[in-house]
Scaffold this motif. Structure first.
Motif, PDB file in Angstrom:
ATOM      1  N   SER A  74       0.859  -1.191   0.000  1.00  0.00           N
ATOM      2  CA  SER A  74       0.000   0.000   0.000  1.00  0.00           C
ATOM      3  C   SER A  74       0.889   1.232   0.000  1.00  0.00           C
ATOM      4  CB  SER A  74      -0.946  -0.002   1.198  1.00  0.00           C
ATOM      5  OG  SER A  74      -0.238   0.131   2.404  1.00  0.00           O
ATOM      6  N   PRO A  76       0.624   5.900  -0.294  1.00  0.00           N
ATOM      7  CA  PRO A  76      -0.256   7.081  -0.296  1.00  0.00           C
ATOM      8  C   PRO A  76      -0.730   7.407  -1.713  1.00  0.00           C
ATOM      9  CG  PRO A  76       1.778   7.521   0.899  1.00  0.00           C
ATOM     10  CD  PRO A  76       1.961   6.200   0.215  1.00  0.00           C
ATOM     11  N   ARG A  78      -1.180  10.158  -2.948  1.00  0.00           N
ATOM     12  CA  ARG A  78      -0.444  11.299  -3.510  1.00  0.00           C
ATOM     13  C   ARG A  78       0.765  10.854  -4.332  1.00  0.00           C
ATOM     14  NH1 ARG A  78       1.007  11.092   1.813  1.00  0.00           N
ATOM     15  NH2 ARG A  78       3.245  11.066   2.234  1.00  0.00           N
ATOM     16  N   CYS A  79       1.130   9.559  -4.246  1.00  0.00           N
ATOM     17  CA  CYS A  79       2.224   9.028  -5.067  1.00  0.00           C
ATOM     18  C   CYS A  79       1.777   8.785  -6.510  1.00  0.00           C
ATOM     19  CB  CYS A  79       2.766   7.743  -4.462  1.00  0.00           C
ATOM     20  SG  CYS A  79       3.613   8.006  -2.893  1.00  0.00           S
ATOM     21  N   ALA A 133      -6.892   8.342  -0.195  1.00  0.00           N
ATOM     22  CA  ALA A 133      -5.767   8.611   0.694  1.00  0.00           C
ATOM     23  C   ALA A 133      -4.719   7.510   0.618  1.00  0.00           C
ATOM     24  CB  ALA A 133      -6.248   8.764   2.135  1.00  0.00           C
ATOM     25  N   GLU A 134      -5.156   6.262   0.473  1.00  0.00           N
ATOM     26  CA  GLU A 134      -4.236   5.127   0.460  1.00  0.00           C
ATOM     27  C   GLU A 134      -4.675   4.160  -0.629  1.00  0.00           C
ATOM     28  OE1 GLU A 134      -0.822   3.361   2.367  1.00  0.00           O
ATOM     29  OE2 GLU A 134      -1.751   5.303   2.647  1.00  0.00           O
TER      30      GLU A 134
END
Length: 153
Positions: A74, A76, A78-79, A133-134
């Motif tokens: 897993s 973030p 945002r990656c 978020a994840e």
């Protein structure tokens, strides 16, 4: 004391049930061993021993419990270049949004595990304020089935 027909039928049904459970356990054990080998073969050069051990435990544990997928990684949201939206919407180009370790793991997977008929599914596993978020990577596989004339040994 004599056995009634009903008691004999219950005994036979119980024996059949026990044999079926033993057979299913053998199948799950074989599947877990197959997935153990996958982790060793696929990720040996790209991940450290601790990471491989964790992935191996996740996959073999899932297979031993009769499941056909395991979340192995897993990261973030945002990656991803789009914050995980392509994964959330299951768009066909979601792979192009990956960056960093997620991108590397995806490429390792497609080069080594995909030819062995494993799948990789990405999904949002957590949201924050309505946004991804994840992200989780799930390794998937087909269950092992045997014809009655095949042996698992």
């Amino acid at each position: 004391m004599t056995t009634t027909v009903a008691e004999e039928l219950r005994r036979r049904e119980l024996e059949r049930y026990i044999l079926e459970m033993e057979w299913e356990e053998q199948i799950r054990t074989r599947q877990a061993e197959k997935h153990f080998k996958l982790v060793e073969d696929v990720f040996r050069q790209h991940l450290g021993e601790a990471e491989r051990m964790t992935i191996r435990q996740l996959i073999t544990g899932a297979a031993a419990n009769g499941r056909c997928e395991a979340m192995v990684y897993s990261f973030p949201a945002r990656c991803c270049t789009d914050g995980g939206r392509a994964i959330e919407k299951n768009l066909p180009h979601w792979q192009k949004t990956l960056q960093g370790n997620a991108k590397e793991l995806y490429h390792v997977f497609t080069e080594t595990a995909k030819p062995q008929r494993y799948g990789l599914r990405a999904a949002v596993v957590d949201f924050a304020e309505g946004f991804p978020a994840e992200i989780g990577f799930f390794v998937t596989w087909e269950p092992l089935f045997f014809r009655s004339d095949e042996s698992i040994y």
